[in-house]
Design an enzyme around this catalytic site. Structure first.
Site, PDB file in Angstrom:
ATOM      1  NE  ARG A  88       7.412  -0.488   0.394  1.00 38.44           N
ATOM      2  CZ  ARG A  88       8.461  -0.213  -0.366  1.00 38.44           C
ATOM      3  NH1 ARG A  88       8.309   0.300  -1.549  1.00 38.44           N
ATOM      4  NH2 ARG A  88       9.661  -0.446   0.069  1.00 38.44           N
ATOM      5  NE  ARG A 127      19.397  -4.012  -3.350  1.00 42.29           N
ATOM      6  CZ  ARG A 127      18.066  -3.917  -3.343  1.00 42.29           C
ATOM      7  NH1 ARG A 127      17.373  -4.169  -4.443  1.00 42.29           N
ATOM      8  NH2 ARG A 127      17.425  -3.618  -2.231  1.00 42.29           N
ATOM      9  NE  ARG A 171      14.085  -2.886   2.837  1.00 49.06           N
ATOM     10  CZ  ARG A 171      15.161  -3.029   2.041  1.00 49.06           C
ATOM     11  NH1 ARG A 171      16.256  -3.604   2.487  1.00 49.06           N
ATOM     12  NH2 ARG A 171      15.128  -2.601   0.814  1.00 49.06           N
TER      13      ARG A 171
HETATM   14  P1  AMP Z   1      12.473   0.512  -1.741  1.00 53.54           P
HETATM   15  O1  AMP Z   1      13.615   1.092  -2.512  1.00 53.54           O
HETATM   16  O2  AMP Z   1      11.219   0.402  -2.570  1.00 53.54           O
HETATM   17  O3  AMP Z   1      12.819  -0.776  -1.045  1.00 53.54           O
HETATM   18  O4  AMP Z   1      12.101   1.572  -0.590  1.00 53.54           O
HETATM   19  C1  AMP Z   1      13.065   1.916   0.399  1.00 53.54           C
HETATM   20  C2  AMP Z   1      12.371   2.556   1.595  1.00 53.54           C
HETATM   21  O5  AMP Z   1      11.683   3.744   1.178  1.00 53.54           O
HETATM   22  C3  AMP Z   1      11.288   1.701   2.261  1.00 53.54           C
HETATM   23  O6  AMP Z   1      11.830   0.779   3.195  1.00 53.54           O
HETATM   24  C4  AMP Z   1      10.438   2.780   2.932  1.00 53.54           C
HETATM   25  O7  AMP Z   1      11.079   3.288   4.082  1.00 53.54           O
HETATM   26  C5  AMP Z   1      10.450   3.883   1.882  1.00 53.54           C
HETATM   27  N1  AMP Z   1       9.333   3.756   0.918  1.00 53.54           N
HETATM   28  C6  AMP Z   1       9.420   3.518  -0.445  1.00 53.54           C
HETATM   29  N2  AMP Z   1       8.195   3.459  -1.000  1.00 53.54           N
HETATM   30  C7  AMP Z   1       7.309   3.658   0.005  1.00 53.54           C
HETATM   31  C8  AMP Z   1       5.891   3.695   0.086  1.00 53.54           C
HETATM   32  N3  AMP Z   1       5.112   3.488  -1.000  1.00 53.54           N
HETATM   33  N4  AMP Z   1       5.321   3.927   1.293  1.00 53.54           N
HETATM   34  C9  AMP Z   1       6.065   4.135   2.396  1.00 53.54           C
HETATM   35  N5  AMP Z   1       7.401   4.099   2.402  1.00 53.54           N
HETATM   36  C10 AMP Z   1       8.031   3.866   1.227  1.00 53.54           C
END
Ligand code: AMP
Length: 216
Positions: A88, A127, A171
């Site tokens: 990311r 969601r 985000r």
């Molecule tokens: P997601 O389910 O992919 O939207 O991830 C939810 C949250 O997890 C994000 O808003 C970040 O706080 C954290 N997160 C998930 N993947 C990463 C990553 N590759 N790097 C940093 N934080 C992450």
């Protein structure tokens, strides 16, 4: 096959991932799901990650890189991986080059899902997820048979704490600033397939399949 799936929150990465792993025999590795599991189990990693996650902020790179490196050493990754939500940041992408080389599985294709903000906001606020089996619903587009109850396992559905319009804005900014450069990084290597993910799941998956057909 070694695949990365990228896109802002609500772009449909989880839904596309479910469809991809049904067709290709590789594990779906979502860093968000791994972190949420750690938060639920109150592990050391979970306690650290929780405050970042609830604020819609990124968890520090070194923590995530170590978590992914460890996960990719598991035997189910021998045929490849579908990585969702990682890398990311550019720091993660550069670290991942070394990890992928170490395990002999370089990235073959990057699916970049694109959707307009208004559609994302509608998807995100509606969601609902199952905290037990991970099934994903939407109150309008994909309701469960009984309101608030998972069709698959009967658990009570929840709304993620970060699934609000305010957190979506944070985000999205994070995505623009940190993750867009990662797409540029892979684009320079000629690995990116752009997917219009504002359509329904079937139409979006048709584009995904076409993109994956080129590397299969
Ligand atoms: P997601 O389910 O992919 O939207 O991830 C939810 C949250 O997890 C994000 O808003 C970040 O706080 C954290 N997160 C998930 N993947 C990463 C990553 N590759 N790097 C940093 N934080 C992450």
């Amino acid at each position: 096959m070694n695949i990365l799936i990228m896109g802002p929150a609500g772009a449909g990465k989880g839904t596309m991932s479910d469809l991809i792993i049904k067709e290709f025999d590789i594990p779906h590795i979502s860093t968000g799901d791994m972190l949420r599991e750690n938060v639920r189990n109150q592990t050391e990693l979970g306690v650290l990650a929780k405050s970042y996650m609830n604020a819609g902020k990124l968890v520090p790179d070194d923590v995530i890189n170590a978590m992914v490196e460890d996960r990719l050493q598991q035997p189910d990754c021998q045929k490849g991986y579908l990585l969702d939500g990682f890398p990311r940041t550019l720091v993660q992408a550069e670290a991942f080059e070394k990890i992928a080389e170490k395990i002999g599985r370089p990235v073959e294709t990057v699916l970049a899902l694109n959707v307009d903000f208004d559609i994302l906001a509608e998807r995100i606020t509606g969601r609902r997820i199952c905290p037990k089996c991970g099934a994903i619903y939407h109150i309008k587009n994909k309701p469960s048979r009984t309101e608030g109850i998972c069709d698959e396992c009967g658990a009570e559905l929840i709304q993620r704490k970060d699934d609000t319009v305010e957190q979506l804005k944070v985000r999205m900014d994070e995505y623009e600033n940190s993750t867009k450069p990662v797409i540029d990084f892979y684009e320079a290597k000629g690995l990116v397939s752009k997917i219009d993910a504002s359509q329904n799941a079937n139409a979006t998956f048709a584009q995904v399949k076409e993109a994956l057909g080129k590397v299969a």
